[in-house]
Design a protein around this motif. Structure first.
Motif, PDB file in Angstrom:
ATOM      1  N   THR A   1      -9.618   2.663   2.336  1.00  0.00           N
ATOM      2  CA  THR A   1     -10.623   3.031   1.180  1.00  0.00           C
ATOM      3  C   THR A   1      -9.938   3.636   0.044  1.00  0.00           C
ATOM      4  OG1 THR A   1     -11.328   5.227   2.100  1.00  0.00           O
ATOM      5  CG2 THR A   1     -12.634   3.646   2.711  1.00  0.00           C
ATOM      6  N   MET A   2     -10.446   4.070  -1.070  1.00  0.00           N
ATOM      7  CA  MET A   2      -9.701   4.789  -1.966  1.00  0.00           C
ATOM      8  C   MET A   2      -9.622   6.377  -1.585  1.00  0.00           C
ATOM      9  SD  MET A   2      -8.305   3.072  -4.547  1.00  0.00           S
ATOM     10  CE  MET A   2      -7.855   4.635  -5.619  1.00  0.00           C
ATOM     11  N   ASP A   3     -10.577   6.644  -0.807  1.00  0.00           N
ATOM     12  CA  ASP A   3     -10.592   7.950  -0.280  1.00  0.00           C
ATOM     13  C   ASP A   3      -9.310   8.213   0.661  1.00  0.00           C
ATOM     14  OD1 ASP A   3     -12.623   9.183  -1.527  1.00  0.00           O
ATOM     15  OD2 ASP A   3     -13.912   8.787   0.068  1.00  0.00           O
TER      16      ASP A   3
ATOM     17  N   TYR B   1       0.844  -1.316   0.018  1.00  0.00           N
ATOM     18  CA  TYR B   1      -0.026   0.017  -0.041  1.00  0.00           C
ATOM     19  C   TYR B   1       0.664   1.149  -0.032  1.00  0.00           C
ATOM     20  CZ  TYR B   1      -3.402   3.323   1.644  1.00  0.00           C
ATOM     21  OH  TYR B   1      -4.217   4.739   1.678  1.00  0.00           O
ATOM     22  N   ARG B   2       2.002   1.393   0.936  1.00  0.00           N
ATOM     23  CA  ARG B   2       2.650   2.425   1.023  1.00  0.00           C
ATOM     24  C   ARG B   2       3.692   2.489  -0.464  1.00  0.00           C
ATOM     25  NH1 ARG B   2       2.484   7.150   2.755  1.00  0.00           N
ATOM     26  NH2 ARG B   2       1.375   5.984   4.563  1.00  0.00           N
TER      27      ARG B   2
ATOM     28  N   ALA C   1      -8.645  15.874  -7.225  1.00  0.00           N
ATOM     29  CA  ALA C   1      -9.404  16.139  -8.070  1.00  0.00           C
ATOM     30  C   ALA C   1     -10.214  14.857  -8.644  1.00  0.00           C
ATOM     31  CB  ALA C   1      -8.840  16.895  -9.055  1.00  0.00           C
ATOM     32  N   ASP C   2     -11.589  15.285  -9.051  1.00  0.00           N
ATOM     33  CA  ASP C   2     -12.469  14.200  -9.238  1.00  0.00           C
ATOM     34  C   ASP C   2     -11.929  13.346 -10.602  1.00  0.00           C
ATOM     35  OD1 ASP C   2     -15.075  12.924  -9.189  1.00  0.00           O
ATOM     36  OD2 ASP C   2     -15.430  13.836 -11.097  1.00  0.00           O
ATOM     37  N   GLY C   3     -12.069  11.988 -10.226  1.00  0.00           N
ATOM     38  CA  GLY C   3     -11.600  11.073 -11.284  1.00  0.00           C
ATOM     39  C   GLY C   3     -10.106  10.912 -11.737  1.00  0.00           C
ATOM     40  N   VAL C   4      -9.164  11.533 -10.913  1.00  0.00           N
ATOM     41  CA  VAL C   4      -7.676  11.607 -11.217  1.00  0.00           C
ATOM     42  C   VAL C   4      -7.156  10.352 -10.897  1.00  0.00           C
ATOM     43  CG1 VAL C   4      -5.593  12.509 -10.584  1.00  0.00           C
ATOM     44  CG2 VAL C   4      -7.686  14.042 -11.248  1.00  0.00           C
ATOM     45  N   VAL C   5      -7.360  10.131  -9.384  1.00  0.00           N
ATOM     46  CA  VAL C   5      -6.792   8.774  -9.087  1.00  0.00           C
ATOM     47  C   VAL C   5      -8.034   7.978  -8.542  1.00  0.00           C
ATOM     48  CG1 VAL C   5      -5.416   7.783  -7.156  1.00  0.00           C
ATOM     49  CG2 VAL C   5      -4.793  10.001  -8.174  1.00  0.00           C
ATOM     50  N   ILE C   6      -8.180   6.894  -9.383  1.00  0.00           N
ATOM     51  CA  ILE C   6      -9.315   5.994  -9.106  1.00  0.00           C
ATOM     52  C   ILE C   6      -8.817   4.386  -9.134  1.00  0.00           C
ATOM     53  CG2 ILE C   6     -11.138   7.430  -9.806  1.00  0.00           C
ATOM     54  CD1 ILE C   6     -10.918   6.218 -12.892  1.00  0.00           C
TER      55      ILE C   6
ATOM     56  N   TRP D   1     -10.017  -5.656  -1.438  1.00  0.00           N
ATOM     57  CA  TRP D   1      -8.952  -6.090  -0.681  1.00  0.00           C
ATOM     58  C   TRP D   1      -8.543  -4.973   0.305  1.00  0.00           C
ATOM     59  CZ3 TRP D   1      -3.351  -6.061  -3.321  1.00  0.00           C
ATOM     60  CH2 TRP D   1      -2.601  -6.599  -2.133  1.00  0.00           C
ATOM     61  N   PHE D   2      -8.666  -3.732  -0.069  1.00  0.00           N
ATOM     62  CA  PHE D   2      -8.392  -2.641   0.876  1.00  0.00           C
ATOM     63  C   PHE D   2      -9.287  -2.335   1.895  1.00  0.00           C
ATOM     64  CE2 PHE D   2      -5.823   1.041  -1.810  1.00  0.00           C
ATOM     65  CZ  PHE D   2      -5.303   0.091  -2.192  1.00  0.00           C
ATOM     66  N   PRO D   3     -10.640  -2.618   2.085  1.00  0.00           N
ATOM     67  CA  PRO D   3     -11.356  -2.477   3.309  1.00  0.00           C
ATOM     68  C   PRO D   3     -10.903  -3.569   4.274  1.00  0.00           C
ATOM     69  CG  PRO D   3     -12.601  -2.233   1.382  1.00  0.00           C
ATOM     70  CD  PRO D   3     -11.494  -2.759   0.965  1.00  0.00           C
TER      71      PRO D   3
END
Length: 252
Positions: free
Chosen positions: A172-174, A120-121, A140-145, A165-167
């Motif tokens: 989260t992606m946030d 992750y890091r 910004a919206d939609g940049v890193v998804i 996997w992340f949760p």
């Protein structure tokens, strides 16, 4: 970030030679219990070698990402770049191929917290590097998804990664986007679990180094003060006490 490069020049995607102006980064994970990057690249001494011939550097292969994050030959975690960053990848199964750099995180059995924290890091650092390189704002919206977010936006195929996997590890992606932003600002927050993973990685790196004074290490081993292994690794107070006791009993 621990970055290597092994471009997949025999992959059909590379041979197509199309380019993009990067507008974002898409995070994928491999969906297979194999954390070694050499599963996906031919490999070398640093990356490990693919002995099964099932790597992605083959003609007739219909997918390709820009990088893989996973275990290297020595068990540490790193990144191997597999396409030029501005080459159009075949990773999203949709319009995001035209806009986003895509990389895969090599999955293990999904439950190892230490491995997750380390990859992750590494993924955060890779994404921060790419955002810095191409002046991208991770908030910004939609940049890193991730791939699953791309599907919801209609720019990628229907995959679950990385939200299957992340949760499991409280991310989260946030969280990921926020961590990338902090990395860009130089204000990275390292959790205790991440710190332990870094320390374990550091210890492995030290343990694999050759002694700078091999003759003295050999003498100490002959005297029974040490077994001669891990000559560059850190020493605990307990180990110091054992060696001091052995030295005190050594005939002079």
């Amino acid at each position: 970030m621990n970055l290597y490069k092994q471009l997949l020049t025999e992959n059909d995607c590379y041979k197509a030679g199309r380019t993009i102006v990067p507008k974002g980064v898409m995070v994928h994970s491999t969906g297979a219990n194999n954390p070694w990057v050499c599963r996906y690249v031919p490999g070398n001494d640093a990356l490990g070698y693919n002995t099964g011939g099932n790597h992605w550097n083959r003609a007739g292969f219909s997918k390709c990402v820009h990088a893989f994050v996973g275990k290297l030959a020595d068990g540490t975690v790193g990144t191997v770049q597999t396409l030029p960053w501005t080459m159009r990848g075949w990773h999203a199964g949709g319009a995001a191929n035209n806009t986003h750099i895509g990389f895969e995180i090599c999955e293990d059995g999904l439950e190892d917290s230490g491995y997750f924290q380390t990859v992750y890091r590494e993924a955060v650092e890779l994404t921060a590097f790419l955002c810095r390189e191409y002046a991208l704002d991770p908030g910004a919206d939609g940049v890193v998804i991730c791939h699953s977010e791309g599907y919801k936006r209609g720019v990628a195929s229907n995959h679950a990664d990385v939200m299957h996997w992340f949760p499991m590890h409280g991310k989260t992606m946030d969280d990921f986007r926020a961590d990338v932003a902090r990395a860009l600002e130089g204000e990275e927050k390292v959790t205790y679990e991440e710190w332990k993973a870094y320390m374990e990685r550091y210890r492995r790196e030290l343990a694999g180094q050759e002694p700078t004074m091999p003759e003295l290490v050999a003498d100490a081993a002959a005297m029974g003060l040490t077994d001669g292994t891990r000559p560059r690794d850190l020493v605990t107070r307990e180990e110091c006490a054992v060696m001091a006791r052995a030295a005190a009993k050594t005939p002079r």
